[in-house]
Write a protein that holds these residues in place. Sequence first.
Motif, PDB file in Angstrom:
ATOM      1  N   ASP A 173       0.838  -1.200   0.000  1.00  0.00           N
ATOM      2  CA  ASP A 173       0.000   0.000   0.000  1.00  0.00           C
ATOM      3  C   ASP A 173       0.873   1.250   0.000  1.00  0.00           C
ATOM      4  N   ASN A 174       0.347   2.318  -0.594  1.00  0.00           N
ATOM      5  CA  ASN A 174       1.078   3.581  -0.677  1.00  0.00           C
ATOM      6  C   ASN A 174       0.833   4.408   0.578  1.00  0.00           C
ATOM      7  N   THR A 175       1.877   4.737   1.285  1.00  0.00           N
ATOM      8  CA  THR A 175       1.733   5.477   2.543  1.00  0.00           C
ATOM      9  C   THR A 175       1.306   6.929   2.313  1.00  0.00           C
ATOM     10  N   PHE A 176       1.384   7.416   1.071  1.00  0.00           N
ATOM     11  CA  PHE A 176       1.012   8.795   0.773  1.00  0.00           C
ATOM     12  C   PHE A 176      -0.388   8.907   0.143  1.00  0.00           C
ATOM     13  N   ALA A 177      -1.116   7.806   0.050  1.00  0.00           N
ATOM     14  CA  ALA A 177      -2.420   7.824  -0.614  1.00  0.00           C
ATOM     15  C   ALA A 177      -3.423   8.700   0.134  1.00  0.00           C
ATOM     16  N   ASP A 178      -4.263   9.432  -0.618  1.00  0.00           N
ATOM     17  CA  ASP A 178      -5.263  10.332  -0.041  1.00  0.00           C
ATOM     18  C   ASP A 178      -6.645  10.043  -0.621  1.00  0.00           C
ATOM     19  N   VAL A 179      -7.650  10.695  -0.044  1.00  0.00           N
ATOM     20  CA  VAL A 179      -9.039  10.613  -0.521  1.00  0.00           C
ATOM     21  C   VAL A 179      -9.514  12.034  -0.806  1.00  0.00           C
ATOM     22  N   PHE A 180     -10.305  12.196  -1.878  1.00  0.00           N
ATOM     23  CA  PHE A 180     -10.728  13.518  -2.326  1.00  0.00           C
ATOM     24  C   PHE A 180     -12.238  13.571  -2.544  1.00  0.00           C
ATOM     25  N   ILE A 181     -12.801  14.773  -2.485  1.00  0.00           N
ATOM     26  CA  ILE A 181     -14.230  14.985  -2.673  1.00  0.00           C
ATOM     27  C   ILE A 181     -14.477  15.714  -4.001  1.00  0.00           C
ATOM     28  N   TYR A 182     -15.467  15.220  -4.753  1.00  0.00           N
ATOM     29  CA  TYR A 182     -15.885  15.848  -6.004  1.00  0.00           C
ATOM     30  C   TYR A 182     -17.401  15.973  -6.027  1.00  0.00           C
ATOM     31  N   LYS A 183     -17.908  16.788  -6.922  1.00  0.00           N
ATOM     32  CA  LYS A 183     -19.348  16.836  -7.163  1.00  0.00           C
ATOM     33  C   LYS A 183     -19.601  17.121  -8.638  1.00  0.00           C
ATOM     34  N   TYR A 184     -20.786  16.746  -9.088  1.00  0.00           N
ATOM     35  CA  TYR A 184     -21.215  17.057 -10.450  1.00  0.00           C
ATOM     36  C   TYR A 184     -22.142  18.262 -10.421  1.00  0.00           C
ATOM     37  N   LYS A 239     -24.712  20.645 -13.048  1.00  0.00           N
ATOM     38  CA  LYS A 239     -25.405  20.711 -14.328  1.00  0.00           C
ATOM     39  C   LYS A 239     -24.681  21.700 -15.246  1.00  0.00           C
ATOM     40  N   GLY A 240     -24.476  21.283 -16.485  1.00  0.00           N
ATOM     41  CA  GLY A 240     -23.836  22.145 -17.464  1.00  0.00           C
ATOM     42  C   GLY A 240     -22.344  21.972 -17.570  1.00  0.00           C
ATOM     43  N   LYS A 241     -21.717  21.244 -16.614  1.00  0.00           N
ATOM     44  CA  LYS A 241     -20.273  20.994 -16.657  1.00  0.00           C
ATOM     45  C   LYS A 241     -20.019  19.654 -17.352  1.00  0.00           C
ATOM     46  N   ASP A 242     -18.934  19.581 -18.119  1.00  0.00           N
ATOM     47  CA  ASP A 242     -18.643  18.353 -18.859  1.00  0.00           C
ATOM     48  C   ASP A 242     -17.795  17.367 -18.068  1.00  0.00           C
ATOM     49  N   ARG A 243     -17.467  17.719 -16.832  1.00  0.00           N
ATOM     50  CA  ARG A 243     -16.747  16.808 -15.949  1.00  0.00           C
ATOM     51  C   ARG A 243     -17.043  17.211 -14.511  1.00  0.00           C
ATOM     52  N   SER A 244     -16.665  16.377 -13.573  1.00  0.00           N
ATOM     53  CA  SER A 244     -16.918  16.671 -12.167  1.00  0.00           C
ATOM     54  C   SER A 244     -16.086  17.858 -11.693  1.00  0.00           C
ATOM     55  N   VAL A 245     -16.525  18.458 -10.590  1.00  0.00           N
ATOM     56  CA  VAL A 245     -15.853  19.620 -10.013  1.00  0.00           C
ATOM     57  C   VAL A 245     -15.138  19.189  -8.740  1.00  0.00           C
ATOM     58  N   PHE A 246     -13.862  19.537  -8.638  1.00  0.00           N
ATOM     59  CA  PHE A 246     -13.074  19.183  -7.466  1.00  0.00           C
ATOM     60  C   PHE A 246     -13.490  20.046  -6.274  1.00  0.00           C
ATOM     61  N   VAL A 247     -13.794  19.414  -5.139  1.00  0.00           N
ATOM     62  CA  VAL A 247     -14.184  20.116  -3.932  1.00  0.00           C
ATOM     63  C   VAL A 247     -12.986  20.294  -2.995  1.00  0.00           C
ATOM     64  N   GLY A 248     -12.244  19.236  -2.785  1.00  0.00           N
ATOM     65  CA  GLY A 248     -11.067  19.318  -1.919  1.00  0.00           C
ATOM     66  C   GLY A 248     -10.679  17.969  -1.361  1.00  0.00           C
ATOM     67  N   LYS A 249      -9.654  17.957  -0.537  1.00  0.00           N
ATOM     68  CA  LYS A 249      -9.215  16.718   0.094  1.00  0.00           C
ATOM     69  C   LYS A 249     -10.154  16.379   1.236  1.00  0.00           C
ATOM     70  N   ALA A 250     -10.501  15.090   1.327  1.00  0.00           N
ATOM     71  CA  ALA A 250     -11.352  14.647   2.431  1.00  0.00           C
ATOM     72  C   ALA A 250     -10.502  14.522   3.687  1.00  0.00           C
ATOM     73  N   GLU A 251     -10.936  15.199   4.732  1.00  0.00           N
ATOM     74  CA  GLU A 251     -10.169  15.185   5.988  1.00  0.00           C
ATOM     75  C   GLU A 251     -10.847  14.294   7.029  1.00  0.00           C
TER      76      GLU A 251
END
Length: 414
Positions: free
Chosen positions: A389-400, A402-414
Motif C-alpha cells: 500500500d502507498n503510505t502517501f495515498a489520499d481521498v478527495f471529494i468531487y461533485k457534479y 449541471k452544465g459541466k462536462d466533468r466533475s468539479v473538485f471540492v477538496g481533500k477529504a479530511e
Amino acid sequence: MKRRVQRSFLLSVLVASIALAGCAGSNSTGSNASGGATSGTQGSTSGGNSAAGDGGKILIATQSPLSGSQSAQGDSIKSGAEYALKLKQEEFKKMGFDLQLLPQDDQADPKIGVSNAEMLISNPDVLGVVGHLNTGVAIPSSVKYEEGNLVMVSPANTGVKLTEEGKKTVHRICARDDSQGPKAAMYAKNSLNVKQVFVMHDKTAYGQGLADQVKMQFEKDGVTVLGYEGITAGEKDYSAVITQIISKNPDLIFFGGMYPEGGIISKQARDKGYKGYFMGGDGFDNSDMIKIAGDAVDGIIFTSVAGDVTQTEEGKKWGEEYKKATNKPLEAFSVYGYDAMNVLLNGVEEAIKANGGKKPTREQVLEAVHKTKDFQGLFTKVTFDDKGDNTFADVFIYKYEKGKDRSVFVGKAE
C-alpha cells in the motif's frame, strides 16, 4: 507539491507519433475483442520499435475493461499508462531495450482477468502489469501474478482484501476502502449534516466493500442507517428498490458501485421525486456519468482515491499535453494510470542498473518496485509499505454540476 514531469523536448518529439497511433488499442496487434492478447509474444505496435534492441524486448501489460459498460474508466487507465510508457521508450532504447505496451481487456470480468493473467505470466518478456480497475478482477488475477512473480501496480483498486492476503507481487498507489469509506461518511455527516441514510451496493467486491465501510462509519457516528440493500449490476430498471428507499425519506442515498448503475439509479430516483443527496465512491469518477444520469447528475457527490491534477498550473499543462497526444478526455484515473506506469518503469530501470545493464528477471523488478520510496509521480508521491500500500495515498471529494462536462473538485477529504 513537486511534480515529476517528462522534459518538454522529449514530449514534443513523441506527441505526433502518439496521436497518430492512438491509444484505444484498436490498431494494436496485442489485443482482440474477447479480451486477451492474440499472442503472448506480441506487444502493442503503436509507437513501438519493429525489432528488439540489443538488450531485448521488455513488455509492460495493462489490465482494465476496454469494452463493455465500464470501458470509459478502463480505457483512461490504459491510455494514461500508455502515455507514460511512450515517453520512456527512447530512454529505454538508449539502454538497448525495446519497451512496448501489452494492453489487455479484462472486461471487468474475473474469469477474463485470470485468463489474461495466465497468458501474461507465460510470456517471459512481460515484466510488470498496471491494473486493474475492479477489485473483484484484481484479487483472483493477483493469484496468477504471484505464481509468476509478476509485479502488479494498481492505479485504482481500493478493496482492503487485495493487499491483506500477503501477496508480495501486489502494489497500489491509491487509498483503500477502509480509508475512503469512513471519510465519505464523515464528510456526509459533518459537511452535509445528514441524519438518516440509505446504503446500497452492487454486490461486487469493490461496491459492497466500500458500502460496508461507509455503513460502519455512519453507525459509529450516530447517523441512522434506514436500510442496506444490494442490487444487480447491469440491469436497467431499479424502480422497485428506489420506491422502497424513497418511502423511508433518507437525507442521503449512498451507492457503492460503478457509474453505469449509479447514473441510472440517480436518474430514476429523481424521476420519482427524491430530493435528498446522492453520493458514491470513486466508481462514479468518470464523465460518462453525466451522459447516463442527464440532469439528475446535478449535485451528485462522490469521493475518489484519485485527485485532480488540474489544480496546479503544471498539472493543467500536462492535461492539455495528454489530451493532445492521446486524443482522449482527461479523467481522474488517466493520471493515476500514468503515475502507476512510471512507478513500475522506475522499478524496471533500477533493476536494469542493479543487473549490470542487462535485462532483469521478474524477481529483480519485483524487488525494485517493492522498495519504491518517496517516488514523486505527476500527482501522487509513492512509498510502498510491506503490504504494497502507498503510505502517501489520499481521498478527495468531487461533485457534479449541471452544465459541466466533468466533475468539479471540492477538496481533500479530511
